[in-house]
Scaffold this motif. Structure first.
Motif, PDB file in Angstrom:
ATOM      1  N   VAL A 132       0.802  -1.160   0.142  1.00  0.00           N
ATOM      2  CA  VAL A 132       0.015   0.031   0.048  1.00  0.00           C
ATOM      3  C   VAL A 132       0.915   1.230  -0.030  1.00  0.00           C
ATOM      4  CG1 VAL A 132      -1.845   1.358   1.340  1.00  0.00           C
ATOM      5  CG2 VAL A 132      -1.904  -1.220   1.094  1.00  0.00           C
ATOM      6  N   ASP A 133       0.642   2.401  -0.719  1.00  0.00           N
ATOM      7  CA  ASP A 133       1.413   3.258  -0.904  1.00  0.00           C
ATOM      8  C   ASP A 133       0.901   4.308   0.418  1.00  0.00           C
ATOM      9  OD1 ASP A 133       2.788   5.524  -1.550  1.00  0.00           O
ATOM     10  OD2 ASP A 133       1.422   6.306  -3.197  1.00  0.00           O
ATOM     11  N   VAL A 134       1.837   4.299   1.095  1.00  0.00           N
ATOM     12  CA  VAL A 134       1.408   5.141   2.473  1.00  0.00           C
ATOM     13  C   VAL A 134       2.631   6.364   2.486  1.00  0.00           C
ATOM     14  CG1 VAL A 134       1.388   5.032   4.952  1.00  0.00           C
ATOM     15  CG2 VAL A 134       0.785   3.144   3.777  1.00  0.00           C
ATOM     16  N   VAL A 135       1.819   7.516   2.544  1.00  0.00           N
ATOM     17  CA  VAL A 135       2.785   8.936   2.731  1.00  0.00           C
ATOM     18  C   VAL A 135       2.714   9.377   3.894  1.00  0.00           C
ATOM     19  CG1 VAL A 135       2.937  11.055   1.543  1.00  0.00           C
ATOM     20  CG2 VAL A 135       2.133   9.184   0.151  1.00  0.00           C
ATOM     21  N   ALA A 136       3.823   9.655   4.558  1.00  0.00           N
ATOM     22  CA  ALA A 136       3.844  10.041   5.961  1.00  0.00           C
ATOM     23  C   ALA A 136       4.491  11.344   5.851  1.00  0.00           C
ATOM     24  CB  ALA A 136       4.871   9.185   7.030  1.00  0.00           C
ATOM     25  N   VAL A 137       3.626  12.376   5.895  1.00  0.00           N
ATOM     26  CA  VAL A 137       4.042  13.955   5.905  1.00  0.00           C
ATOM     27  C   VAL A 137       4.873  14.214   7.307  1.00  0.00           C
ATOM     28  CG1 VAL A 137       3.137  16.163   5.473  1.00  0.00           C
ATOM     29  CG2 VAL A 137       2.440  14.695   4.261  1.00  0.00           C
ATOM     30  N   LEU A 149      -0.819  18.297   4.249  1.00  0.00           N
ATOM     31  CA  LEU A 149      -1.618  16.861   3.804  1.00  0.00           C
ATOM     32  C   LEU A 149      -2.629  17.027   2.845  1.00  0.00           C
ATOM     33  CD1 LEU A 149      -2.680  15.897   7.667  1.00  0.00           C
ATOM     34  CD2 LEU A 149      -0.976  14.719   6.227  1.00  0.00           C
ATOM     35  N   ALA A 150      -3.374  17.991   2.590  1.00  0.00           N
ATOM     36  CA  ALA A 150      -4.024  18.408   1.599  1.00  0.00           C
ATOM     37  C   ALA A 150      -3.375  18.336   0.130  1.00  0.00           C
ATOM     38  CB  ALA A 150      -4.748  19.551   1.788  1.00  0.00           C
ATOM     39  N   GLU A 151      -2.154  18.700   0.330  1.00  0.00           N
ATOM     40  CA  GLU A 151      -1.275  18.777  -1.164  1.00  0.00           C
ATOM     41  C   GLU A 151      -0.930  17.443  -1.552  1.00  0.00           C
ATOM     42  OE1 GLU A 151       2.035  21.107   0.163  1.00  0.00           O
ATOM     43  OE2 GLU A 151       0.887  22.982  -0.331  1.00  0.00           O
ATOM     44  N   GLN A 152      -0.961  16.200  -0.833  1.00  0.00           N
ATOM     45  CA  GLN A 152      -0.586  14.987  -0.988  1.00  0.00           C
ATOM     46  C   GLN A 152      -1.681  14.201  -1.369  1.00  0.00           C
ATOM     47  OE1 GLN A 152       2.408  13.509  -1.066  1.00  0.00           O
ATOM     48  NE2 GLN A 152       3.386  15.680  -0.193  1.00  0.00           N
ATOM     49  N   GLY A 155      -5.674  11.369  -7.024  1.00  0.00           N
ATOM     50  CA  GLY A 155      -6.804  10.455  -7.351  1.00  0.00           C
ATOM     51  C   GLY A 155      -6.877   8.874  -7.072  1.00  0.00           C
ATOM     52  N   ARG A 156      -5.567   8.738  -6.518  1.00  0.00           N
ATOM     53  CA  ARG A 156      -5.228   7.148  -5.960  1.00  0.00           C
ATOM     54  C   ARG A 156      -5.222   7.189  -4.666  1.00  0.00           C
ATOM     55  NH1 ARG A 156      -0.332   6.099  -5.869  1.00  0.00           N
ATOM     56  NH2 ARG A 156      -0.551   3.875  -6.147  1.00  0.00           N
ATOM     57  N   THR A 157      -6.008   8.276  -3.844  1.00  0.00           N
ATOM     58  CA  THR A 157      -5.729   8.590  -2.371  1.00  0.00           C
ATOM     59  C   THR A 157      -7.209   7.632  -1.942  1.00  0.00           C
ATOM     60  OG1 THR A 157      -4.308  10.145  -2.262  1.00  0.00           O
ATOM     61  CG2 THR A 157      -5.453   9.950  -0.353  1.00  0.00           C
ATOM     62  N   ALA A 181     -12.539  19.744   3.546  1.00  0.00           N
ATOM     63  CA  ALA A 181     -13.206  20.211   2.308  1.00  0.00           C
ATOM     64  C   ALA A 181     -12.404  19.707   1.084  1.00  0.00           C
ATOM     65  CB  ALA A 181     -12.665  21.522   2.312  1.00  0.00           C
ATOM     66  N   ALA A 182     -10.858  19.493   1.387  1.00  0.00           N
ATOM     67  CA  ALA A 182     -10.044  18.823   0.196  1.00  0.00           C
ATOM     68  C   ALA A 182     -10.366  17.586   0.245  1.00  0.00           C
ATOM     69  CB  ALA A 182      -8.457  19.252   0.551  1.00  0.00           C
ATOM     70  N   CYS A 183     -10.514  16.731   1.102  1.00  0.00           N
ATOM     71  CA  CYS A 183     -11.075  15.425   1.041  1.00  0.00           C
ATOM     72  C   CYS A 183     -12.340  15.144   0.461  1.00  0.00           C
ATOM     73  CB  CYS A 183     -10.693  14.631   2.422  1.00  0.00           C
ATOM     74  SG  CYS A 183      -9.242  14.472   3.270  1.00  0.00           S
ATOM     75  N   ARG A 184     -13.306  16.071   0.908  1.00  0.00           N
ATOM     76  CA  ARG A 184     -14.548  15.791   0.212  1.00  0.00           C
ATOM     77  C   ARG A 184     -14.819  16.134  -1.318  1.00  0.00           C
ATOM     78  NH1 ARG A 184     -16.565  20.108   2.615  1.00  0.00           N
ATOM     79  NH2 ARG A 184     -16.614  19.103   4.563  1.00  0.00           N
ATOM     80  N   GLU A 185     -13.882  17.143  -1.818  1.00  0.00           N
ATOM     81  CA  GLU A 185     -13.680  17.606  -3.079  1.00  0.00           C
ATOM     82  C   GLU A 185     -13.100  16.396  -4.108  1.00  0.00           C
ATOM     83  OE1 GLU A 185     -11.450  20.763  -6.010  1.00  0.00           O
ATOM     84  OE2 GLU A 185     -11.351  21.104  -3.865  1.00  0.00           O
ATOM     85  N   ARG A 186     -12.315  15.597  -3.269  1.00  0.00           N
ATOM     86  CA  ARG A 186     -11.805  14.395  -4.093  1.00  0.00           C
ATOM     87  C   ARG A 186     -12.197  13.018  -3.854  1.00  0.00           C
ATOM     88  NH1 ARG A 186      -6.783  16.135  -6.329  1.00  0.00           N
ATOM     89  NH2 ARG A 186      -6.983  14.289  -7.836  1.00  0.00           N
ATOM     90  N   SER A 187     -13.378  12.992  -2.879  1.00  0.00           N
ATOM     91  CA  SER A 187     -14.083  11.857  -2.542  1.00  0.00           C
ATOM     92  C   SER A 187     -13.078  10.941  -1.737  1.00  0.00           C
ATOM     93  CB  SER A 187     -14.581  11.047  -3.632  1.00  0.00           C
ATOM     94  OG  SER A 187     -15.610  11.723  -4.313  1.00  0.00           O
ATOM     95  N   VAL A 188     -12.283  11.584  -0.873  1.00  0.00           N
ATOM     96  CA  VAL A 188     -11.247  10.962  -0.141  1.00  0.00           C
ATOM     97  C   VAL A 188     -11.860  10.911   1.396  1.00  0.00           C
ATOM     98  CG1 VAL A 188      -9.099  11.060   0.896  1.00  0.00           C
ATOM     99  CG2 VAL A 188      -9.308  11.364  -1.445  1.00  0.00           C
TER     100      VAL A 188
END
Length: 397
Positions: A132-137, A149-152, A155-157, A181-188
């Motif tokens: 799994v691609d896990v990105v730790a900011v 976090l929002a910048e990361q 479409g694969r998130t 809001a950023a998550c909502r916009e990208r269905s994350v």
């Protein structure tokens, strides 16, 4: 109702309600980890035994009623009166259920921080090993964490997972509503770990723009509920998900109508339920929630208490004038931007923790952080004495 002035005096006005933990006689600065339980918690545990003895297997109706009281307590803390709340023995099992509902094959990317508690840190690290691609900011600086976090998000998130208050540094993470809001916009999906907020920092999720977020937390720390009382607050979109890791309680309400075919789920938070559990913890928690209400220990009242206590601890530490290369604290932000404990950065954190324990002061350390966690039942005099003991330990190094 207890007043803030009464909490600062010696003896603290609440201390008499914690006689079994002897809070007036001990310097328990472990409040960010395990707070004392009020004496009435024992009433809950005894009641659980009495209901089992009287009702045997028919006890579950009463046990489920206690679970509903615990859910109501969490709804009040979250400012979410209609919220769907799933309960669990610990946050790990609840996070696992959440992760099992995500479309990781289709969106194999999770975004988190390097400042998460071990529940998330270890599990996400293991998922990374499983491709799994896990990105730790980086968690620091906290002021820009939500934005970074929002910048990361792409479409694969599948989800973003972050704490409301960072467990090592005590920093409150601002801007979570913008991240939501950023998550909502990208269905994350956004999962917020509220463990170090609830009871120390108000977390009115709708006011913070977190109505679409999953909130996980528990009562082991500031809420004094003890073990076995964790929760997962579900957003509206949860009703469309089919978590893989659940127990038979997830279809408890539909067992009689069970048919061959797809695995069924009950309504609301039931779909994220586990299975048979020890209800004693819920009895204890329900009684402690009632005690908090009786004493007027609201989130707002407790916040003022913690701000005073952490401010006093910080002032007393500064007065020690210790060498910064030996021990220091974050002075880049006002106390209002920190949670319910004071975190001191030192390369000798473990050694100092042991030295303090030898002087009768219980704290804890996490890596290079020595953490002082007050609680509403401690007096100002006890806090001053605890920092004085730190001064003695530093001079003895």
């Amino acid at each position: 109702m207890t007043t803030l002035d009464e909490l600062r005096r010696s003896p603290n006005a609440l201390a008499a309600h914690y006689s079994r933990f002897r809070v007036a006689d001990r310097l328990l600065l472990s409040g960010h980890s395990h707070q004392a339980w009020p004496d009435v918690a024992l009433e809950g545990q005894v009641r659980a035994f009495e209901d089992a003895a009287e009702c045997v297997d028919e006890k579950w109706g009463r046990a489920f009623a206690k679970a509903d009281e615990v859910r109501a307590g969490y709804r009040t803390l979250l400012g979410d009166p209609a919220g769907e709340i799933a309960l669990g023995a610990n946050t790990h099992e609840l996070v696992i259920r959440f992760l099992s509902a995500l479309d990781l094959p289709g969106r194999p990317r999770l975004v988190t921080t390097d400042g998460e508690f071990h529940t998330l840190r270890r599990q996400l690290a293991r998922l990374r090993e499983a491709s799994v691609d896990v990105v730790a900011v980086p968690a620091e600086p906290a002021d820009t964490l939500a934005e970074r976090l929002a910048e990361q998000i792409d479409g694969r998130t599948a989800a973003v997972l972050v704490s409301a208050v960072l467990f090592e540094t005590s920093r409150i993470v601002p801007g979570l509503g913008i991240l939501a809001a950023a998550c909502r916009e990208r269905s994350v999906e956004l999962l917020v770990d509220g463990y170090h907020a609830l009871g120390a920092v108000p977390l009115p999720i709708h006011d913070l723009g977190l109505g679409d977020a999953w909130i996980v937390g528990g009562g082991y720390k500031y809420l004094q509920l003890g073990e076995g009382n964790c929760f997962l607050r579900l957003p509206r979109q949860a009703e469309d998900l089919r978590p893989v890791i659940t127990g038979w309680y997830a279809e408890f309400d539909a067992l009689a109508e069970r048919r061959p075919g797809l695995v069924g789920y009950g309504p609301g938070a039931t779909r994220f339920a586990g299975s048979t559990y020890d209800p004693t913890s819920n009895y204890r928690a329900a009684r402690v929630f009632a005690f908090f209400a009786e004493q007027g220990l609201t989130p707002e009242f407790l916040r003022q208490s913690y701000l005073h206590q952490t401010g006093l601890l910080a002032e007393e530490f500064d007065a020690l004038d210790a060498p910064e290369e030996l021990i220091t604290r974050d002075r880049t932000a006002p106390r209002t931007e920190f949670g319910g404990f004071v975190s001191l950065r030192t390369p000798r954190a473990g050694e100092l923790q042991r030295a303090l324990a030898g002087r009768g002061v219980l704290t804890d350390s996490r890596g290079e952080f020595l953490r002082f966690g007050p609680a509403p039942y401690l007096s100002d005099e006890q806090l001053v004495s605890s920092v004085a003991a730190l001064g003695e330990a530093l001079r003895a190094l």
